[in-house]
Design an enzyme around this catalytic site. Structure first.
Site, PDB file in Angstrom:
ATOM      1  N   HIS A  31      -4.729  -1.497  -5.878  1.00  0.00           N
ATOM      2  CA  HIS A  31      -4.009  -0.383  -6.017  1.00  0.00           C
ATOM      3  C   HIS A  31      -4.862   0.826  -6.581  1.00  0.00           C
ATOM      4  O   HIS A  31      -5.816   0.639  -7.420  1.00  0.00           O
ATOM      5  CB  HIS A  31      -3.145  -0.860  -7.451  1.00  0.00           C
ATOM      6  CG  HIS A  31      -2.250  -1.911  -6.908  1.00  0.00           C
ATOM      7  ND1 HIS A  31      -1.128  -2.477  -7.917  1.00  0.00           N
ATOM      8  CD2 HIS A  31      -1.763  -2.167  -5.761  1.00  0.00           C
ATOM      9  CE1 HIS A  31      -0.447  -3.318  -7.270  1.00  0.00           C
ATOM     10  NE2 HIS A  31      -0.890  -3.320  -5.820  1.00  0.00           N
TER      11      HIS A  31
ATOM     12  N   ASP B  84       0.816  -1.206   0.101  1.00  0.00           N
ATOM     13  CA  ASP B  84      -0.103   0.026  -0.056  1.00  0.00           C
ATOM     14  C   ASP B  84       0.839   1.274  -0.104  1.00  0.00           C
ATOM     15  O   ASP B  84       0.472   2.345   0.612  1.00  0.00           O
ATOM     16  CB  ASP B  84      -0.979   0.006   1.255  1.00  0.00           C
ATOM     17  CG  ASP B  84      -1.940  -1.317   1.212  1.00  0.00           C
ATOM     18  OD1 ASP B  84      -2.270  -1.563   0.273  1.00  0.00           O
ATOM     19  OD2 ASP B  84      -2.463  -1.681   2.323  1.00  0.00           O
TER      20      ASP B  84
ATOM     21  N   LYS C 272       1.929   2.309  -5.103  1.00  0.00           N
ATOM     22  CA  LYS C 272       2.230   1.779  -6.497  1.00  0.00           C
ATOM     23  C   LYS C 272       1.367   2.035  -7.696  1.00  0.00           C
ATOM     24  O   LYS C 272       1.900   2.679  -8.631  1.00  0.00           O
ATOM     25  CB  LYS C 272       2.543   0.146  -6.322  1.00  0.00           C
ATOM     26  CG  LYS C 272       3.572  -0.296  -5.301  1.00  0.00           C
ATOM     27  CD  LYS C 272       3.602  -1.726  -5.094  1.00  0.00           C
ATOM     28  CE  LYS C 272       2.433  -2.412  -4.571  1.00  0.00           C
ATOM     29  NZ  LYS C 272       1.969  -2.150  -2.947  1.00  0.00           N
TER      30      LYS C 272
HETATM   31  P1  GDP Z   1      -0.777   0.366  -3.636  1.00  0.00           P
HETATM   32  O1  GDP Z   1      -1.368  -0.868  -3.234  1.00  0.00           O
HETATM   33  O2  GDP Z   1       0.660   0.529  -3.356  1.00  0.00           O
HETATM   34  O3  GDP Z   1      -1.221   0.742  -5.017  1.00  0.00           O
HETATM   35  O4  GDP Z   1      -1.523   1.677  -2.698  1.00  0.00           O
HETATM   36  P2  GDP Z   1      -3.008   1.718  -2.149  1.00  0.00           P
HETATM   37  O5  GDP Z   1      -3.740   2.324  -3.228  1.00  0.00           O
HETATM   38  O6  GDP Z   1      -3.567   0.311  -1.370  1.00  0.00           O
HETATM   39  O7  GDP Z   1      -2.623   2.830  -1.019  1.00  0.00           O
HETATM   40  C1  GDP Z   1      -2.254   4.026  -1.229  1.00  0.00           C
HETATM   41  C2  GDP Z   1      -3.380   5.084  -0.860  1.00  0.00           C
HETATM   42  O8  GDP Z   1      -2.696   6.307  -0.662  1.00  0.00           O
HETATM   43  C3  GDP Z   1      -4.221   5.159  -1.726  1.00  0.00           C
HETATM   44  O9  GDP Z   1      -5.595   5.454  -1.278  1.00  0.00           O
HETATM   45  C4  GDP Z   1      -4.129   6.352  -2.737  1.00  0.00           C
HETATM   46  O10 GDP Z   1      -4.819   7.219  -3.215  1.00  0.00           O
HETATM   47  C5  GDP Z   1      -3.298   7.219  -1.635  1.00  0.00           C
HETATM   48  N1  GDP Z   1      -2.143   7.962  -1.937  1.00  0.00           N
HETATM   49  C6  GDP Z   1      -1.297   7.527  -2.989  1.00  0.00           C
HETATM   50  N2  GDP Z   1      -0.380   8.789  -3.020  1.00  0.00           N
HETATM   51  C7  GDP Z   1      -0.561   9.552  -1.994  1.00  0.00           C
HETATM   52  C8  GDP Z   1      -0.164  11.055  -1.627  1.00  0.00           C
HETATM   53  O11 GDP Z   1       1.205  11.176  -1.887  1.00  0.00           O
HETATM   54  N3  GDP Z   1      -0.780  11.774  -0.723  1.00  0.00           N
HETATM   55  C9  GDP Z   1      -1.884  10.965  -0.003  1.00  0.00           C
HETATM   56  N4  GDP Z   1      -2.416  11.800   1.059  1.00  0.00           N
HETATM   57  N5  GDP Z   1      -2.367  10.044  -0.380  1.00  0.00           N
HETATM   58  C10 GDP Z   1      -2.013   9.198  -1.446  1.00  0.00           C
HETATM   59  P1  IMO Z   2      -0.825  -4.183  -2.152  1.00  0.00           P
HETATM   60  O1  IMO Z   2      -0.463  -4.659  -3.736  1.00  0.00           O
HETATM   61  C1  IMO Z   2      -0.965  -4.436   2.084  1.00  0.00           C
HETATM   62  C2  IMO Z   2      -1.118  -8.538   3.550  1.00  0.00           C
HETATM   63  C3  IMO Z   2      -2.100  -9.142   4.221  1.00  0.00           C
HETATM   64  C4  IMO Z   2      -1.668 -10.301   5.194  1.00  0.00           C
HETATM   65  C5  IMO Z   2      -0.357 -10.918   4.407  1.00  0.00           C
HETATM   66  C6  IMO Z   2      -0.927 -11.989   3.646  1.00  0.00           C
HETATM   67  O2  IMO Z   2      -2.395  -3.412  -2.317  1.00  0.00           O
HETATM   68  O3  IMO Z   2       0.130  -3.312  -1.666  1.00  0.00           O
HETATM   69  P2  IMO Z   2      -2.363 -12.758   1.567  1.00  0.00           P
HETATM   70  O4  IMO Z   2      -3.973 -12.405   1.269  1.00  0.00           O
HETATM   71  O5  IMO Z   2      -1.536 -12.302   0.442  1.00  0.00           O
HETATM   72  O6  IMO Z   2      -2.158 -14.301   1.926  1.00  0.00           O
HETATM   73  O7  IMO Z   2      -2.249 -12.027   3.051  1.00  0.00           O
HETATM   74  O8  IMO Z   2      -0.125  -9.743   3.176  1.00  0.00           O
HETATM   75  N1  IMO Z   2      -1.223  -8.307   2.114  1.00  0.00           N
HETATM   76  C7  IMO Z   2      -1.050  -6.709   1.703  1.00  0.00           C
HETATM   77  N2  IMO Z   2      -1.001  -5.906   2.867  1.00  0.00           N
HETATM   78  N3  IMO Z   2      -1.096  -4.528   0.707  1.00  0.00           N
HETATM   79  C8  IMO Z   2      -1.310  -5.341  -0.018  1.00  0.00           C
HETATM   80  O9  IMO Z   2      -1.339  -5.382  -1.398  1.00  0.00           O
HETATM   81  C9  IMO Z   2      -1.199  -6.796   0.617  1.00  0.00           C
HETATM   82  N4  IMO Z   2      -1.521  -8.029  -0.093  1.00  0.00           N
HETATM   83  C10 IMO Z   2      -1.308  -9.048   0.948  1.00  0.00           C
HETATM   84  O10 IMO Z   2      -2.796  -7.954   4.774  1.00  0.00           O
HETATM   85  O11 IMO Z   2      -1.028  -9.344   6.335  1.00  0.00           O
HETATM   86 MG    MG Z   3      -2.869  -1.722  -1.906  1.00  0.00          MG
END
Ligand code: GDP
Ligand code: IMO
Ligand code: MG
Length: 421
Positions: free
Chosen positions: A39, A11, A14
């Site tokens: 994502h 999270d 990416k």
């Molecule tokens: P990913 O799984 O790595 O793609 O990340 P996620 O989407 O799960 O989580 C990142 C969260 O942070 C999302 O809700 C994005 O919209 C938000 N986000 C990304 N970049 C920024 C930033 O620079 N500032 C803030 N406040 N939010 C961000």
């Molecule tokens: P993105 O791509 C954050 C965590 C789960 C759990 C562990 C194993 O959005 O960054 P799983 O379901 O993969 O067997 O769970 O990994 N986990 C993540 N945490 N971001 C993710 O993906 C995750 N994908 C799995 O919370 O601790």
């Molecule tokens: Mg994520």
């Protein structure tokens, strides 16, 4: 071919950055993970959450590939496709799927739940999407692959399901057959949806594109600290999230890897169980969660928050061979008086800067303290506007990690991204 991956516990942002960088590439490829990923992309007032589909789909007609290292749940895949179609995004023709990607069966999800229940207190806190059992079947040579749906699939499906049901029975996990039948119906509708896409020998396709000089961006899911080999085992996911995973997850040789973009948050979060040395349980942690809206995009679970962990980050930079860093969510720390950063762990009175075998035991993070910038960064357009304290934080991190920070993100929107060199 360049790789973009998370350096923490997932999270990091990416999806947002893949979308931002996509105009520089002709193809975007996911190489591991599955719908455990969430994502998030935001632009022009819209917000999208992608799970299995690469984050390059919103930038023109770029080709997006789901690689062999990915695991696909056809029902969730169909849900994602339908949702995108509703918002006017047609992907047939520009979303290609590897025949070697493995399928998540409905019973894999049940096995995920059964495994977690059996672990009790020691549960991983998985996303419940059947990731572990699907990769287990892959490694134990029992998996079903996307290419299998083209030939004698019903038999293969029945065999796999019946094996899973036997295991579930042995685990005393009760299965509601009517409920399972309903899920299976949706799942097979997902299989029909998959068949509408080009199912390809992606390793041949990608190597041909490399020979033709096409530029490819590989999108990682999860993060380095969730890697099956190098993460905080056993509290990890079941795939290789590290840079090397791009080679095995796409069938491309290491010598083709160019830049490695490593993404991290200006602080740190984690969902699910497992060690998190810099975790905060106080108001500062709560402030990070509130300001950063730190709730899982897949499960909605509150994310655990803490200060940046440079011991873990240094390790990730090393394992992944990061060439360029990207710092996300800088704006979340805008209101903090001071910023802390873990530079070492103190274990049994001794300080270490190297990530130890086990980070579960008693350990104390050694924290450096820097002044906060106390400035709203969300509208900044260039690094010339950065406050001095923010520049100080960037220089401190670059020195600690030995790699430059190329991009800084100051908000969730595509436009809130600043390139530094
Ligand atoms: P990913 O799984 O790595 O793609 O990340 P996620 O989407 O799960 O989580 C990142 C969260 O942070 C999302 O809700 C994005 O919209 C938000 N986000 C990304 N970049 C920024 C930033 O620079 N500032 C803030 N406040 N939010 C961000
Ligand atoms: P993105 O791509 C954050 C965590 C789960 C759990 C562990 C194993 O959005 O960054 P799983 O379901 O993969 O067997 O769970 O990994 N986990 C993540 N945490 N971001 C993710 O993906 C995750 N994908 C799995 O919370 O601790
Ligand atoms: Mg994520």
């Amino acid at each position: 071919m360049d790789v973009l991956l998370g350096l923490q516990w997932g999270d990091e942002g990416k999806g947002k950055v893949v979308d931002v960088l996509t105009p520089n590439y002709e193809l975007v490829c996911r190489f591991q993970g599955g719908p455990n990923a969430g994502h998030t992309l935001e632009f022009e007032g819209h917000k999208y959450i992608l799970r299995s589909i690469p984050s390059g789909i919103f930038q023109g007609d770029k080709i997006n590939v789901v690689g062999n290292g990915v695991v696909i749940d056809p029902a969730l895949f169909k849900g994602e496709i339908d949702q995108l179609a509703k918002s006017g995004h047609q992907l047939t023709g520009r979303l290609l799927i590897s025949k070697k990607a493995h399928l998540i069966l409905p019973t894999h999800r049940l096995l995920d739940a059964a495994n977690e229940a059996a672990k009790g207190q020691g549960k991983i806190g998985t996303t419940g999407k059947g990731i572990g059992p699907t990769y287990t079947d892959k490694v134990s040579r029992n998996g079903l692959r996307v290419g299998d749906i083209l030939n004698d699939f019903d038999r293969k499906y029945k065999e796999a399901t019946s094996r899973h049901l036997t295991t579930l029975k042995q685990m005393n996990f009760s299965v509601d057959s009517a409920e399972l039948a309903k899920i299976e119906k949706e799942w097979f509708e997902g299989i029909d949806c998959l068949k509408k896409f080009k199912l390809i020998d992606s390793e041949h396709f990608l190597n041909k594109n490399i020979r033709e000089g096409k530029k490819i961006l590989c999108e990682g899911a999860q993060g380095t600290m969730l890697d099956i080999d190098f993460g905080s085992y056993p509290f990890v996911t079941s795939s290789n999230t590290v840079c090397a995973g791009a080679c095995t997850g796409l069938g491309v040789a290491p010598r083709h890897i160019g830049r490695v973009f490593g993404i991290f948050k200006a602080y740190c979060t984690r969902v699910g169980s497992g060690p998190f040395p810099t975790e905060l349980f106080d108001d500062e942690g709560k402030l990070m969660r509130d300001r950063g809206n730190e709730y899982g995009s897949v499960t909605g679970r509150p994310r655990r928050c803490g200060w940046i962990d440079l011991v873990a980050l240094r390790y990730a930079v090393m394992i992944d061979g990061v060439t360029d860093l990207i710092m996300m969510k800088s704006d979340v720390l805008d209101s903090f008086d001071t910023i802390k950063a873990c530079v070492a762990y103190k274990i049994d009175g001794k300080e270490t800067e190297d990530l130890p075998f086990d980070i579960q035991g008693e350990m104390e993070p050694v924290l450096a303290e820097l002044p906060g910038w106390k400035t709203d960064m969300t509208k900044m357009q260039s690094e010339d506007e950065f406050p001095e304290e923010f520049n100080q934080y960037l220089s401190f991190l670059e020195e600690e990690l030995g790699v430059r920070i190329k991009y800084v993100s100051v908000g969730p929107d595509r436009a809130q991204t600043i390139e530094r060199y």
